[in-house]
Design a protein around this motif. Structure first.
Motif, PDB file in Angstrom:
ATOM      1  N   ARG A  60     -15.481 -24.740  27.631  1.00  0.00           N
ATOM      2  CA  ARG A  60     -15.638 -23.172  28.064  1.00  0.00           C
ATOM      3  C   ARG A  60     -16.539 -22.954  29.148  1.00  0.00           C
ATOM      4  O   ARG A  60     -16.777 -22.414  30.252  1.00  0.00           O
ATOM      5  CB  ARG A  60     -15.633 -22.047  27.015  1.00  0.00           C
ATOM      6  CG  ARG A  60     -15.441 -20.893  27.486  1.00  0.00           C
ATOM      7  CD  ARG A  60     -15.598 -19.798  26.440  1.00  0.00           C
ATOM      8  NE  ARG A  60     -15.251 -18.551  26.788  1.00  0.00           N
ATOM      9  CZ  ARG A  60     -16.161 -17.503  27.405  1.00  0.00           C
ATOM     10  NH1 ARG A  60     -17.462 -17.936  27.593  1.00  0.00           N
ATOM     11  NH2 ARG A  60     -15.811 -16.363  27.792  1.00  0.00           N
ATOM     12  N   ARG A  64     -16.439 -21.954  32.904  1.00  0.00           N
ATOM     13  CA  ARG A  64     -17.001 -20.669  33.349  1.00  0.00           C
ATOM     14  C   ARG A  64     -18.069 -21.095  34.537  1.00  0.00           C
ATOM     15  O   ARG A  64     -18.138 -19.976  35.415  1.00  0.00           O
ATOM     16  CB  ARG A  64     -17.850 -20.026  32.322  1.00  0.00           C
ATOM     17  CG  ARG A  64     -18.403 -18.762  32.420  1.00  0.00           C
ATOM     18  CD  ARG A  64     -18.855 -17.969  31.113  1.00  0.00           C
ATOM     19  NE  ARG A  64     -19.771 -18.799  30.329  1.00  0.00           N
ATOM     20  CZ  ARG A  64     -21.273 -18.908  30.615  1.00  0.00           C
ATOM     21  NH1 ARG A  64     -21.580 -18.077  31.376  1.00  0.00           N
ATOM     22  NH2 ARG A  64     -21.804 -19.537  29.769  1.00  0.00           N
ATOM     23  N   ASP A  70     -10.178 -20.499  39.241  1.00  0.00           N
ATOM     24  CA  ASP A  70      -9.907 -19.206  39.149  1.00  0.00           C
ATOM     25  C   ASP A  70      -9.406 -18.754  37.922  1.00  0.00           C
ATOM     26  O   ASP A  70      -9.099 -19.353  36.825  1.00  0.00           O
ATOM     27  CB  ASP A  70      -8.896 -18.908  40.271  1.00  0.00           C
ATOM     28  CG  ASP A  70      -9.341 -19.121  41.707  1.00  0.00           C
ATOM     29  OD1 ASP A  70     -10.308 -18.728  41.915  1.00  0.00           O
ATOM     30  OD2 ASP A  70      -8.379 -19.653  42.480  1.00  0.00           O
ATOM     31  N   GLY A  71      -9.576 -17.471  37.650  1.00  0.00           N
ATOM     32  CA  GLY A  71      -9.106 -16.751  36.420  1.00  0.00           C
ATOM     33  C   GLY A  71     -10.258 -16.703  35.412  1.00  0.00           C
ATOM     34  O   GLY A  71     -11.208 -17.197  35.646  1.00  0.00           O
ATOM     35  N   ASP A  72     -10.050 -15.948  34.465  1.00  0.00           N
ATOM     36  CA  ASP A  72     -11.114 -15.552  33.224  1.00  0.00           C
ATOM     37  C   ASP A  72     -11.222 -17.017  32.491  1.00  0.00           C
ATOM     38  O   ASP A  72     -10.099 -17.868  32.298  1.00  0.00           O
ATOM     39  CB  ASP A  72     -10.356 -14.775  32.455  1.00  0.00           C
ATOM     40  CG  ASP A  72     -10.414 -13.358  32.977  1.00  0.00           C
ATOM     41  OD1 ASP A  72     -11.168 -13.109  33.952  1.00  0.00           O
ATOM     42  OD2 ASP A  72      -9.615 -12.470  32.601  1.00  0.00           O
ATOM     43  N   PRO A  73     -12.427 -17.172  32.156  1.00  0.00           N
ATOM     44  CA  PRO A  73     -12.666 -18.546  31.159  1.00  0.00           C
ATOM     45  C   PRO A  73     -11.741 -18.434  29.900  1.00  0.00           C
ATOM     46  O   PRO A  73     -11.381 -17.433  29.477  1.00  0.00           O
ATOM     47  CB  PRO A  73     -13.860 -18.317  30.774  1.00  0.00           C
ATOM     48  CG  PRO A  73     -14.807 -17.592  31.897  1.00  0.00           C
ATOM     49  CD  PRO A  73     -13.724 -16.408  31.926  1.00  0.00           C
ATOM     50  N   ALA A  75     -10.700 -18.657  25.755  1.00  0.00           N
ATOM     51  CA  ALA A  75     -11.373 -18.199  24.792  1.00  0.00           C
ATOM     52  C   ALA A  75     -11.297 -19.487  23.943  1.00  0.00           C
ATOM     53  O   ALA A  75     -10.451 -20.397  23.853  1.00  0.00           O
ATOM     54  CB  ALA A  75     -10.719 -17.140  23.917  1.00  0.00           C
TER      55      ALA A  75
END
Length: 467
Positions: A60, A64, A70-73, A75
């Motif tokens: 992660r 990050r 691109d995009g959210d890291p 979970a």
């Protein structure tokens, strides 16, 4: 026939002693351990399961910090992370138990699954029986060191073992202990759980006694990349419960005070020898400073050997194994009346700082240690980002330092905090232990994916030696 009793046979140190002595036709072995399931601290609760969970958070972290993605890291799924850790851990532990079981199939080896206690100098009771030994090896490992802090009995606290099993993490945490355990697990709290972490540091920086440049790099790395709050030069004074968790009071070296509130308190405050249940009061042994010699013999009884975490010297896996090998050899030497060998290793440390993406490694002497030993030294300190190719690595940051004897060019020590420092430590161990002249170290002699920082350090030191 020499009878050797090993108390703590499942651990790394005890298993090393057992492996060395099991095939000796002149040795009768009794191996005792009460582990349930059994397998040793490092396998069950230490360096192996911790690396398993750190790897999930490391993925992660790398996603990050890569601006090409691109995009959210993603979970971190804590339940799946812990389940995989448990599966692997139980497999490793089972392998250790099987190896001990295999040893016990020999005619001269017996395994006893019970808690052992001394009843006199070298007689141990376990499983309702008494075992009289010519030599006893104590390899009972260590337990969590719980500091004597006012108010600690009134609050709930969690240890590294609790964190390794956690399938939910708090919104906020305050951490006592920023040594090796804390430096590995604090980023895990932040990255895997999104926890707002405050970690107390007693000195100017982490690893303060090792090398300021390394400690400063760690401090910056954790504050900037993991958003960890690290108050420095302060010590814990007391802790108290609150409606939402705990409040930890600290006092700074300059006399100032502060209080930090969090949902949960973590103790990463080191470990202490697990010897309380051994009945040492029935023996001449008196644990404390200097109670174990470098031969691994107890100061108060030269037929008792104490190895691994149990002796309080260096709670490190490879050291425990090497101490076990030394003890086994010295038991044979002592029985023959030969001089004993002292365990005097080259310092070799690896710690998975930054979730293992930016590990810390040290081999040999620091600059301060080399000067204290009488060496006239030259050193080179280099940022990983100083080398162009390093910018293509997973994490193009970090620092390294080389310590060299000015007179003959001998490489005395190396420290690194950067990508693949853990891998490069093995090569540097050979360089230091063999006393290699820095001028004889060829370019690209190290790990093929990360030689640049070492090459730069070598070139700087060669230039200084040849002036």
């Amino acid at each position: 026939m020499v009878h050797v009793v090993v108390v703590g046979a499942y651990g790394s140190a005890g298993a090393a002693v057992a492996d060395e002595l099991a095939d000796d036709p002149e040795v009768e072995l009794t191996l005792i351990d009460d582990g349930d399931p059994g397998g040793g601290l490092c396998i069950l609760r230490g360096c192996m399961p911790s690396k398993e969970v750190l790897s999930a958070a490391a993925h992660r972290y790398q996603a990050r910090h890569d601006d090409r993605l691109d995009g959210d890291p993603p979970a971190v799924d804590l339940e799946r992370t812990v389940a995989r850790k448990d599966e692997h851990t139980l497999g490793w532990a089972g392998h250790r138990r099987e190896s001990v079981k295999d040893l016990a199939e020999r005619e001269t080896v017996e395994f006893v699954h019970d808690t052992a206690r001394f009843v006199d100098d070298r007689t141990v009771r376990a499983d309702g029986r008494e075992f009289e030994a010519d030599y006893v090896v104590v390899a009972t490992g260590s337990t969590v060191n719980v500091p004597d802090l006012p108010g600690l009995d009134d609050v709930d606290y969690h240890t590294s073992a609790d964190l390794l099993d956690a399938t939910d993490l708090p919104d906020s945490a305050v951490v006592m202990g920023l040594g090796y355990v804390g430096l590995e697990l604090v980023p895990y709290l932040s990255e895997a759980g999104g926890t707002d972490v405050t970690a107390i540091e007693h000195d100017d920086r982490p690893l303060d006694a090792v090398e300021p440049a390394i400690g400063d790099a760690v401090l910056d790395h954790y504050r900037e990349d993991f958003d960890v709050t690290i108050p420095t030069n302060c010590r814990e004074q007391r802790v108290e419960p609150t409606d939402g968790g705990v409040r930890l009071h600290v006092e700074y070296d300059d006399g100032g005070t502060a209080a930090f509130e969090a949902e949960r308190l973590y103790l990463f405050t080191g470990r202490r020898p697990a010897i309380d249940r051994l009945g040492l009061d029935e023996t001449p042994l008196s644990p404390g400073a200097g109670w174990i010699r470098d031969t691994m013999q107890a100061r108060d009884d030269d037929r008792v050997f104490v190895v691994g975490d149990a002796n309080g010297k260096e709670p490190v896996l490879h050291v425990a194994k090497e101490q076990g090998f030394t003890a086994a050899e010295n038991i044979r030497r002592h029985d023959r009346g030969d001089p004993l060998r002292e365990y005097d290793p080259t310092t070799h440390r690896v710690m998975f700082a930054g979730l293992g993406v930016t590990p810390y490694a040290r081999v040999g002497m620091t600059e301060a240690e080399a000067r204290a030993a009488g060496h006239d030294v030259v050193t080179a300190t280099r940022e990983a980002s100083d080398d162009g190719v390093f910018k293509a690595k997973d994490v193009p940051t970090g620092v390294g330092k080389l310590v060299v004897d000015r007179a003959d060019g001998t490489v005395l020590g190396w420290l690194g905090l950067h990508y693949h420092a853990d891998v490069m430590a093995k090569t540097m161990q050979v360089v230091v232990e063999c006393g290699i002249d820095v001028r004889a170290v060829p370019d690209r002699a190290y790990h093929p994916t990360t030689p640049e920082i070492i090459d730069g350090l070598v070139r700087e030191c060669v230039d200084a030696v040849e002036q």
